[in-house]
Motif scaffolding. Structure first.
Motif, mmCIF file in Angstrom:
data_model
loop_
_atom_site.group_PDB
_atom_site.id
_atom_site.type_symbol
_atom_site.label_atom_id
_atom_site.label_comp_id
_atom_site.label_asym_id
_atom_site.label_seq_id
_atom_site.Cartn_x
_atom_site.Cartn_y
_atom_site.Cartn_z
ATOM 1 N N GLY A 39 10.136 -0.712 -0.431
ATOM 2 C CA GLY A 39 9.213 -0.636 0.696
ATOM 3 C C GLY A 39 9.902 -0.200 1.977
ATOM 4 N N ARG A 40 9.105 0.244 2.921
ATOM 5 C CA ARG A 40 9.630 0.711 4.192
ATOM 6 C C ARG A 40 10.410 -0.403 4.902
ATOM 7 N NH1 ARG A 40 7.912 4.869 7.276
ATOM 8 N NH2 ARG A 40 6.045 5.058 5.996
ATOM 9 N N GLY A 41 11.619 -0.091 5.345
ATOM 10 C CA GLY A 41 12.410 -1.031 6.118
ATOM 11 C C GLY A 41 13.143 -2.065 5.296
ATOM 12 N N SER A 45 0.843 -1.195 0.000
ATOM 13 C CA SER A 45 0.000 0.000 0.000
ATOM 14 C C SER A 45 0.881 1.249 0.000
ATOM 15 C CB SER A 45 -0.911 0.012 1.232
ATOM 16 O OG SER A 45 -0.138 0.180 2.389
ATOM 17 N N ALA A 46 0.311 2.347 -0.458
ATOM 18 C CA ALA A 46 1.091 3.551 -0.728
ATOM 19 C C ALA A 46 1.994 4.024 0.429
ATOM 20 C CB ALA A 46 0.158 4.667 -1.180
ATOM 21 N N PRO A 47 1.495 4.082 1.668
ATOM 22 C CA PRO A 47 2.361 4.633 2.708
ATOM 23 C C PRO A 47 3.586 3.758 2.998
ATOM 24 C CG PRO A 47 0.107 4.331 3.516
ATOM 25 C CD PRO A 47 0.186 3.707 2.182
ATOM 26 N N ASP A 48 3.509 2.484 2.600
ATOM 27 C CA ASP A 48 4.634 1.603 2.856
ATOM 28 C C ASP A 48 5.704 1.683 1.773
ATOM 29 O OD1 ASP A 48 3.728 0.705 5.217
ATOM 30 O OD2 ASP A 48 2.567 -0.956 4.350
ATOM 31 N N VAL A 49 5.391 2.405 0.700
ATOM 32 C CA VAL A 49 6.387 2.571 -0.356
ATOM 33 C C VAL A 49 7.207 3.810 -0.048
ATOM 34 C CG1 VAL A 49 6.758 2.929 -2.811
ATOM 35 C CG2 VAL A 49 4.885 1.477 -2.029
ATOM 36 N N VAL A 50 8.472 3.603 0.270
ATOM 37 C CA VAL A 50 9.329 4.751 0.582
ATOM 38 C C VAL A 50 9.784 5.434 -0.705
ATOM 39 C CG1 VAL A 50 11.542 5.442 1.574
ATOM 40 C CG2 VAL A 50 10.072 3.823 2.781
ATOM 41 N N LEU A 51 10.254 4.611 -1.644
ATOM 42 C CA LEU A 51 10.768 5.165 -2.898
ATOM 43 C C LEU A 51 10.080 4.504 -4.071
ATOM 44 C CD1 LEU A 51 13.028 6.899 -4.328
ATOM 45 C CD2 LEU A 51 14.323 4.770 -4.442
ATOM 46 N N ARG A 52 9.618 5.311 -5.003
ATOM 47 C CA ARG A 52 9.058 4.743 -6.220
ATOM 48 C C ARG A 52 9.632 5.489 -7.422
ATOM 49 N NH1 ARG A 52 6.091 1.195 -8.598
ATOM 50 N NH2 ARG A 52 4.890 1.809 -10.431
ATOM 51 N N MET A 55 8.173 8.811 -0.327
ATOM 52 C CA MET A 55 7.088 8.832 0.656
ATOM 53 C C MET A 55 5.807 9.403 0.021
ATOM 54 S SD MET A 55 9.070 8.018 3.400
ATOM 55 C CE MET A 55 8.246 8.487 4.894
ATOM 56 N N GLY A 56 5.573 9.009 -1.207
ATOM 57 C CA GLY A 56 4.364 9.450 -1.885
ATOM 58 C C GLY A 56 4.443 10.835 -2.478
ATOM 59 N N ARG A 57 5.579 11.508 -2.304
ATOM 60 C CA ARG A 57 5.690 12.869 -2.799
ATOM 61 C C ARG A 57 6.557 12.906 -4.053
ATOM 62 N NH1 ARG A 57 8.046 18.125 0.438
ATOM 63 N NH2 ARG A 57 8.269 19.304 -1.480
ATOM 64 N N ASP A 58 6.135 13.662 -5.060
ATOM 65 C CA ASP A 58 6.885 13.761 -6.301
ATOM 66 C C ASP A 58 8.141 14.612 -6.077
ATOM 67 O OD1 ASP A 58 7.852 14.018 -8.828
ATOM 68 O OD2 ASP A 58 5.953 14.617 -9.749
#
Lengths: 291, 316, 245
Positions: free
Chosen positions: C31-33, C2-9, C67-70
């Motif tokens: 993903g986070r961690g 889910s989105a909040p768990d994706v640190v870097l995309r 963290m979901g931010r461009d």
């Protein structure tokens, strides 16, 4: 001044600007070659032209021959001088911080200026018996033979340089180093030797520039400062990697300076400076850069 | 500030004032000492942009002249006393400097363009001021007093210059130990790494530039006071380069080295000029050039490096 | 995920230099961690990808989210401020700063007080286990291994959420690599970080990460657990000529 008169005056400046620009192209090509291949920031380039111009003047007045002929005698001297400067001053600072490189070459420029000042004194020197001093009238315009001759030599030398860089082994090696230093080394190019020869060839171009200048004008100890500035502006405008781009840029600057002097000789450099400022503001990598 | 820094500043000040007292009877030496101290102040100000930040600024004399002329004109035309005017002069100089810094300090623009921009700025302003002011010397009004930063004796003028020098040294030391100083030294080491650890390199370079050019512009009026006049010749490319040279010979970033270089070379240069200047013009400048090459090639740490080496050698 | 768990995309990022395509439509998520390994032969675009994430280069196409931010096209210092720190493949030595000063500079990102930053720096240096007597040394006086540790410490001092390690093990001897891997695991668990490790030394990556992404000629050619990826024929082909140690 009538509108027609003004137009003639402006066009005359454009013509003179093209001549000036072709001369600048030679000065700048030496600088760009050295900067591109060796990544060395040379602030003494104009001062080297100045010193070389004194050599030309000495030979011309001593042997009483035209500066363009003296130039041919000066070229080998400059080639050797180039080898010496490269070995003694440039090699030790290659790859060091830009500030140290600039410092050493500024120091060299200072030394050259003050040697010239001490030895030749401050007053301008020119060849007293120029052969090609006539002005040719073409309609309302005047074109001096000396400028026409210098321009022809400039174009010839630029053409030869372009051919040299695209046809010969050494020229191609120089371009390869400019494009990508580490790959060039991997390809087995002897970078040390390329550096040495690049600087020497750059100095030969300095010699050509000094001959062209003495054909048209006079030399004094501080002549080089504006040459350094103008050639760096030309490099900024052109970017690295194309002799043609550099020549076009130099001519643009020559015209701009010439138009500026229509207002007053003391604002012409300000015009060049403004161009420089806007290039850095909008296009810091140059207009003709291949990279 | 550490005790040893404080002690060295106190010693330096004591020595400078002692020399001032000693020569206060002789106008020539007094003026010379004042010149040297003012030159040292300009070098110390340059140290902020050149030594700490590693940007080769070659426009010191442009900011100096601009600040000095603005202050003088405000006084002569609008009656604004220089004690107020110097702040405006400094601000104008800083404004111009920042305008040049904005395009050239962008991340990824090579250092050479800044050096070149500043080197040519001096030439351009020289030409423009000659165009608009003409070749004449403009003399300051016949008014004297602290309000005009123009005391009646050379000794008092020396004291003013000395206060400025002290202030610039203290600013240097303060910056050095602050966050700005840490950031500036990092920018000098490696801009890419600095950016990656969150340093806005352009902003901090601009801050350094603004501080340096403000000080230089404000102190510029003192140069006008020494000459009692100003002209377009204040925009002196040779002087600007000399100031940068002293900072480099002194050992980039070392304020003591910079001041030592300024004092030694300026005094030596003055001596050479007065003894051999008629025979060999430019000998002093030639010497600067040689020193610069030698330091650049052999000893980039400059005089400061030499001091450190001597200190180590002494301890053995 | 889910989105909040994706640190870097990284989404469809393309980067060209002149005619050369360094990155070609690269997409990946971290993903986070996680500790994700990013491997590939020399010139496969790993460092370029880091440079596109950290703002040194601007991608020609595609977007980068943190963290979901461009964060596409932000300046490097802005990216650092948001919480991405990195180390450098080539040692970038600092000649005139001490170890402690270098790390303190990193810590100054989160505070204006030099005192406070120094405290943070001390904590980080202790965490990575650099002996105290090294702290006063200049960058010109320390070994390669120490440089790598200082580089790591400086990155950690900025208080990152995501750490990008660019060939940090390159040039180190095997026992040093092992020690470095231990240190990385330690800071990972201690700080709750997310880490992307670029390497071409496969063994080093395998000891650290559970998931590996393989780049070749600017494209993602494989993704998965290290053992699986190492036996993937496309990967073996890409590495041909470079021994998969």
């Amino acid at each position: 001044m009538s509108v027609g008169g003004l137009l003639v005056a402006v066009l005359q400046q454009v013509i003179d600007g093209v001549f000036l620009g072709l001369f600048y192209a030679i000065v700048a090509s030496g600088l760009a070659l050295i900067f591109g291949v060796m990544d060395i920031i040379n602030f003494a380039h104009g001062d080297l032209v100045m010193i070389s111009a004194y050599f030309v003047w000495l030979i011309s007045t001593y042997l009483n021959i035209d500066p363009l002929l003296s130039m041919l005698l000066v070229l080998p001297v400059l080639f050797v001088l180039g080898l010496a400067i490269q070995k003694g001053l440039i090699n030790p600072v290659l790859g060091k911080e830009p500030l140290i490189q600039i410092a050493v070459t500024v120091g060299l420029g200072f030394v050259l200026q003050n040697i010239a000042l001490g030895y030749f004194k401050a007053e301008p020197r020119g060849y007293p018996n120029p052969v090609f001093s006539e002005g040719l009238s073409i309609g309302p315009f005047v074109i001096y033979e000396s400028k026409l001759l210098s321009a022809a030599v400039s174009v010839l030398v630029l053409f030869l340089l372009d051919q040299f860089l695209s046809r010969t082994r050494l020229g191609l090696a120089m371009r390869a180093v400019t494009d990508d230093r580490s790959s060039a080394m991997l390809m087995g190019i002897n970078v040390e030797r390329v550096y040495l020869l690049t600087f020497a060839i750059g100095m030969v171009l300095v010699g050509v520039a000094s001959g062209l200048w003495m054909e048209m004008g006079q030399v004094w100890p501080y002549l080089g400062t504006s040459f350094s500035l103008v050639s760096w502006v030309a490099v900024a405008l052109a970017g690295l990697g194309s002799i043609r781009g550099l020549a076009v840029s130099a001519v643009i600057i020559g015209i701009a300076e010439s138009m500026g002097s229509l207002i007053s000789p003391s604002v012409k450099m300000a015009v060049v400076y403004l161009i420089f400022f806007f290039i850095l503001w909008f296009k810091p990598r140059g207009f003709f850069a291949k990279r | 500030m550490t005790r040893s820094t404080l002690l060295s500043i106190a010693l330096f000040q004591a020595a400078l004032l002692a020399v001032g007292f000693l020569v206060s009877g002789n106008n020539y030496y007094m003026l010379l000492l004042t010149q040297v101290a003012l030159f040292a102040a300009f070098v110390a100000a340059w140290n902020i942009i050149g030594g700490l930040t590693g940007q080769l600024d070659l426009a010191s004399s442009a900011y100096m002249a601009l600040g000095g002329i603005v202050t003088s004109l405000l006084w002569m035309r609008l009656g604004l006393p220089p004690v107020v005017g110097v702040w405006v002069g400094g601000a104008v100089a800083a404004g111009l400097a920042v305008l040049i810094g904005i395009p050239t300090f962008r991340f990824g623009v090579r250092e050479v363009w800044y050096a070149l921009m500043t080197a040519s700025l001096v030439v351009i302003l020289n030409n423009l001021f000659r165009y608009f002011m003409g070749p004449w010397d403009f003399y300051l009004p016949n008014k004297w007093g602290w309000l005009y930063l123009r005391p009646r004796t050379y000794f008092e003028l020396f004291i003013i210059v000395d206060v400025v020098l002290l202030a610039v040294i203290l600013v240097n030391i303060y910056i050095s130990g602050s966050k700005i100083g840490y950031y500036l030294r990092n920018i000098k080491e490696d801009e890419l790494v600095s950016e990656a650890v969150g340093v806005d390199t352009r902003l901090y370079k601009l801050i350094a530039l603004a501080i340096y050019s403000f000080i230089t512009g404000a102190a510029g009026f003192l140069q006008v006071v020494i000459y009692s006049s100003f002209s377009y010749r204040l925009f002196d490319a040779g002087l600007a380069i000399s100031i940068a040279i002293m900072g480099i010979i002194g050992g980039l970033g070392s304020i003591s080295g910079a001041i030592a270089a300024a004092v030694v070379f300026r005094a030596l240069g003055e001596y050479l000029r007065s003894t051999l200047g008629g025979v060999i013009p430019g000998l002093d400048l030639l010497l600067y050039g040689v020193a610069l090459i030698v330091v650049g090639i052999l000893k980039p740490e400059g005089l400061a490096g030499l001091f450190n080496q001597l200190r180590r050698w002494w301890r053995k | 995920m889910s989105a909040p768990d994706v640190v870097l995309r990284v989404e469809n990022v393309t980067k060209r230099f002149g005619g050369v395509v360094a990155l070609n439509d690269v997409t990946l998520s971290v993903g986070r961690g996680e500790i994700v390994g990013l491997i590939g032969p020399n010139g496969s675009g790993k460092t370029t990808l880091f440079n596109c994430i950290t703002g040194v280069y601007k991608p020609d196409k595609g977007r980068v989210f943190f963290m979901g931010r461009d964060i596409t096209g932000l300046q490097p210092h802005e990216v650092a401020k948001l919480g991405i720190a990195r180390t450098w493949q080539k040692v970038r030595p600092f000649r005139n700063l001490t170890v402690l000063e270098a790390v303190t500079t990193g810590a100054l990102l989160r505070t204006d007080s030099v005192e406070e930053a120094r405290k943070t720096a001390v904590e980080v240096l202790e965490l990575i286990g650099l002996p105290r007597e090294e702290w006063g040394r200049l960058g010109s006086e320390i070994t390669l291994m120490e440089h790598k540790l200082v580089d790591l410490a400086r990155a950690l001092a900025t208080g990152p959420k995501l750490l990008l390690l660019d060939e940090i093990a390159a040039g180190l001897r095997p026992h040093e690599q092992e020690r470095l891997a231990e240190v990385i695991k330690k800071v990972w668990s201690d700080r709750g970080l997310t880490i992307v490790v670029v390497e071409h030394v496969m063994r080093f990556v395998m000891s650290l990460s559970k998931r590996v992404v393989v780049l070749h000629e600017g494209r993602v050619i494989a993704e998965g657990p290290p053992e699986e990826v190492a036996s993937n024929p496309r990967v073996i082909e890409a590495y041909l000529g470079i021994k998969p140690v």
